[in-house]
Enzyme design. Structure first.
Site: not given
Length: 286
Positions: A136, A276
Site C-alpha cells: 500500500c 495512510h
C-alpha cells in the site's frame, strides 16, 4: 465470456474490489464464480444482477482448474497453499492476487499501471500470467513521486509511513475498534464529569491498556491511544519486512532490480481505520 473466480471477496480488500467492479460495470463482461474457504454449497452473492449459483470450495483444485482468471484477496497463507498445487497441474490461466506472497517471484509482475504500464505490457507479451497488487505505501509513494523516478532524478529516498489498521486487515480494524470501546468504557464516568482530572483519566486509560485481558491478539500491542513503530517481521538486515518492501518492491515495479535505487525508512502503525500518510526525504541527482 471468461470464467473468473473470486476468493476473499468478503474481506476488506475484496469488499472494496466488488464495489468498484459494480461501479465500473465489470461483471457485464465476465462469468463470475465465487469461492469460499468455509461455506461451500451456500448461495453465492449477486453483484450487478448476476446469479452466480452456489459458492465453490476455494481449496478444490479441480474447480479452480476450470477458471480462465483467478482473483484472490484471501491473503498470503491461501496463496502459498493453493498456487503451487494449481500450477503443478499445468493450469495456465491468469492469477491476480492482492497478497504479498508472490510479489518478488521472477514470473510475477507487481501491478501499478499508472507508473509501470510498460512493465505490465512487456510481461503480457512475454507470457506472464501472475499479477500481484503492490504494498500500500509503496504504491502511494510511486503515485506521488513516480515521475521523479521515471526521469531518473532520484539518488535515494527515506520515507516515514504512518499506516492505518486497514493495512493489516478486517480483523485488525475490528480489534482497534474494540480497544477504543474498552478505553472509553474504562473512564466513562470521568469523561462525563468536566471537573475530573485529565491526568487521572490518562492513568486509568494506561492501566487499562496494560491489562492482560485488553484485546491485542492481532496487533500484539495496544494501538488505540498509542502507535506501533513496527510492521511485519524482523529481517536479518535489522529492518522490518514492511521497511524492506519499500526498497524491494519499488525497484521491481519500476523495472530497476538490476540497478536499484536505495529506499529506506520507518513504518509506523497508527490508530486510524483507513487513512495512510507518508513523509519523504529525497536526494535528487540535480
Amino acid at each position: 465470456m471468461q470464467n473468473v473466480g473470486f476468493i476473499g471477496w468478503r474481506g476488506m480488500v475484496g469488499s472494496v474490489l466488488m464495489d468498484r467492479m459494480v461501479q465500473e460495470n465489470d461483471f457485464a463482461n465476465i462469468n463470475p464464480i465465487f469461492f469460499t474457504t468455509s461455506q461451500a454449497g451456500q448461495k453465492a452473492p449477486v453483484f450487478a444482477g448476476k446469479d452466480a449459483g452456489e459458492l465453490k470450495n476455494a481449496f478444490d483444485i479441480e474447480e479452480l482448474k476450470k477458471l480462465d482468471i483467478i482473483v484472490t484477496c484471501q491473503g498470503g497463507d491461501y496463496t502459498n497453499e493453493v498456487y503451487p498445487k494449481l500450477k503443478a497441474t499445468g493450469w495456465n490461466g491468469y492469477w491476480i492476487d492482492a497478497a504479498s506472497a508472490l510479489r518478488m517471484e521472477k514470473d510475477a509482475i507487481i501491478v501499478l499501471d499508472p507508473v509501470n504500464q510498460h512493465v505490465i505490457s512487456e510481461g503480457l507479451k512475454n507470457g506472464i500470467k501472475t499479477f500481484v497488487g503492490g504494498n500500500c505505501t509503496v504504491s502511494l509513494m510511486l503515485m506521488a513521486i513516480g515521475g521523479l523516478f521515471e526521469k531518473d532524478l532520484v539518488e535515494w529516498v527515506s520515507v516515514a509511513t504512518y499506516q492505518a489498521a486497514s493495512g493489516a486487515g478486517a480483523k485488525n480494524m475490528r480489534e482497534l475498534l474494540s480497544q477504543m470501546g474498552e478505553l472509553e468504557a474504562s473512564v466513562k464516568a470521568e469523561l462525563a464529569n468536566p471537573a475530573s482530572s485529565i491526568l487521572e483519566i490518562e492513568r486509568k486509560v494506561t492501566a487499562k491498556m496494560r491489562e492482560d485481558s485488553f484485546p491485542t491478539d492481532n496487533f500484539g500491542a495496544p494501538l488505540a491511544g498509542s502507535l506501533i513503530p513496527w510492521i511485519d517481521k524482523l529481517l536479518e538486515s535489522g529492518q522490518t519486512k514492511e521497511e524492506w518492501k519499500g526498497y524491494a518492491e519499488t525497484n521491481k515495479i519500476l523495472g530497476l532490480s538490476d540497478n536499484p535505487i536505495p529506499v529506506d525508512g520507518l513504518c509506523v502503525r497508527i490508530g486510524a481505520l483507513r487513512c495512510h500518510s507518508q513523509a519523504f526525504t529525497i536526494k535528487l541527482k540535480k
